[in-house]
Design an enzyme around this catalytic site. Structure first.
Site, short mmCIF file in Angstrom:
data_model
loop_
_atom_site.label_atom_id
_atom_site.label_comp_id
_atom_site.label_asym_id
_atom_site.label_seq_id
_atom_site.Cartn_x
_atom_site.Cartn_y
_atom_site.Cartn_z
N SER A 119 0.79 -1.24 0.00
CA SER A 119 0.00 0.00 0.00
C SER A 119 0.82 1.28 0.00
CB SER A 119 -0.94 0.01 1.21
OG SER A 119 -2.03 -0.87 1.01
N LYS A 122 0.18 3.69 -2.75
CA LYS A 122 -0.90 4.68 -2.69
C LYS A 122 -0.35 6.10 -2.62
CE LYS A 122 -4.61 1.88 -0.59
NZ LYS A 122 -4.02 0.54 -0.52
N SER A 177 -6.26 2.88 4.52
CA SER A 177 -5.66 2.23 3.36
C SER A 177 -6.72 1.50 2.53
CB SER A 177 -4.57 1.24 3.80
OG SER A 177 -3.69 0.96 2.74
#
Length: 495
Positions: A119, A122, A177
């Site tokens: 993640s 991101k 997330s």
């Protein structure tokens, strides 16, 4: 399906075939020990041990972004006299610590080693998409926008067929997330494929050459990799945006929930940032953590102390929970070592020259949503344009009035003596003077086609026949009342 960790995001990957090279990278990402002993953390020379799997795909030494030493597999540090030793407990397969302002890399290990980012990718998604939408914009979530989420995805809890503000969606991205929030924003941005292409173009512009984007949220996909160096570039670029900085520093927030069928009221619930260092490490700003079964733990953070901001990235330590401990230890070392070590490399700046890669044109956003700046630009002309139009229209009306006056037949009669108001302003005795008022008509009405009975006095097609008659009546009334007042005043003053 893997269960999500209560502290960090977790995505499971359901049995996809992978190439032999990718399998080797994933084995290391999961925390498998190296075949040989790790070099001493304080070593500044190349290790004699075999390079970690996947290092062969790193950049060639002759063209390493940020400096040749960052392409070496061993720990790179150049201490001066009095410099503190690096932490002895670092197990991350790849890590880097740098000064955010100068870009100087203070120390690194396998900085360009391509590994699954989880993640932390991101950050690139936010740096690419966040500037495109006003935070107050509301978007109605369609079922199709939540249809392609991978098994085991971390979710913030978005419900279909309900509206969400853009700022709530971004809190879902940074705090929880949430892959569902990423997918909704991606559909607003033109779709998943378009967003992935824009992210890849953005990575290229930032000179993040180790990064290959396959999914916008960092969910495990074959061939999707990044590096400690590239993730640090993404964090540095993102933190220059105040909204990005604000979201990643938010610890808790209220998130919109479902609608209560009994009361018709919409509920809300609390979400908390899964970054364990936020609020615990002094001066921590953010930025993003991540975890998947195949990628292991990843973390990029930024902290400020005594006017200095440091960036740190740790990828794939031997144990998941170690990622925060090792990041904190590197930050402590970085603040203590600032000014006492020679930089071993540098974070490069974004390419902005003629040869820089530009992001492809985005497809039309879904659901008719346009970026806020485009919406505003579509509503009105700028002040300079309206001023020019109004001046041109006034000049045209004046010229038309002059032309008509010249065409009137002249008489030999002497011009009548007009009554004068206080201040020396003559009172118009005839309605022919009324057209002067028509000069205040908005310029955009002058573009209307001429119609019967709609021509203003003076020949301009700006005021309709009804308006002309009203102006005439007002002018006559004004003349009569003015004459009456002047007559009364003269009579009173007469001896």
């Amino acid at each position: 399906m893997q269960q999500r960790s209560p502290h960090v995001s977790r995505r499971a990957r359901a049995g996809r075939p992978a190439a032999a090279g990718a399998v080797a990278v994933l084995v290391l990402a999961a925390g498998a020990p190296a075949a040989s002993s790790a070099p001493s953390p304080s070593s500044s020379s190349p290790s004699s041990a075999p390079a970690a799997a996947g290092a062969g795909t790193a950049q060639d030494a002759a063209a390493v972004v940020g400096g040749e030493r960052l392409g070496r597999p061993a720990v790179q540090v150049a201490p001066r006299t009095g410099a503190p030793d690096l932490p002895a407990t670092l197990t991350g397969r790849s890590w880097l610590i740098a000064d955010a302002a100068t870009g100087e890399v203070l120390a690194a290990r396998n900085a360009h080693l391509p590994l699954p980012p989880a993640s932390t990718l991101k950050m690139l998604f936010a740096d690419t998409v966040l500037p495109k939408f006003d935070r107050a914009l509301e978007h109605q979530v369609a079922p199709a926008e939540l249809a392609a989420l991978g098994a085991g995805s971390s979710l913030v809890g978005i419900k279909e067929n309900l509206p969400y503000r853009v700022e709530d969606l971004w809190r879902g991205v940074f705090l929880a997330s949430g892959n569902d929030a990423v997918h909704v924003l991606s559909h607003m941005n033109g779709g998943l494929a378009s967003t992935v292409a824009q992210m890849q173009a953005r990575a290229t512009a930032l000179q993040a050459r180790d990064t290959r984007v396959v999914s916008p949220e960092g969910y495990d996909q074959d061939g999707q990799v990044s590096s400690a160096y590239d993730l640090t570039l993404f964090a540095r670029a993102g933190l220059r945006n105040p909204d990005f900085r604000g979201y990643c520093a938010t610890r808790t927030a209220r998130f919109p929930g479902a609608v209560d069928k009994a009361t018709g009221q919409r509920s809300a619930f609390d979400i908390a940032n899964t970054d364990r260092l936020l609020g615990k490490y002094p001066g921590l700003i953010g930025v993003k953590n991540g975890y998947t079964t195949n990628a292991g733990a990843t973390f990029t953070g930024a902290a400020e102390r005594d006017g200095r901001t440091l960036l740190v990235t740790v990828m794939h330590p031997e144990q998941q929970s170690k990622v925060y401990d090792e990041a904190a230890a590197l930050l402590d070392w970085g603040f203590a070592a600032a000014g006492k070590v020679e930089p071993v490399g540098r974070l490069v700046e974004e390419e902005t020259g003629p040869g820089a890669s530009a992001a492809p044109a985005a497809e039309a956003p879904a659901s008719g949503v346009l970026p806020h700046a485009i919406q505003q630009a579509d509503h009105a002309l700028g002040p300079a344009s309206w001023t020019a139009l109004a001046f041109g229209a006034a000049l045209a009306l004046w010229a038309a009035g002059r032309l008509r006056t010249r065409r009137r037949p002249h008489t030999a009669a002497a011009a009548p003596v007009l009554p004068v108001l206080p201040g020396g302003v003559p009172v118009p005795p005839r309605p022919d003077y009324a057209p002067r008022i028509a000069h205040s008509v908005p310029a955009r009405t002058t573009a209307a086609p001429a119609r019967r009975g709609a021509t203003a006095v003076g020949g301009a097609t700006a005021v309709g026949g009804g308006t002309r008659r009203r102006l005439t009546r007002r002018a006559r009334s004004l003349a009569r009342s003015t004459r009456a007042r002047l007559t009364t005043t003269t009579t009173r003053r007469r001896p």
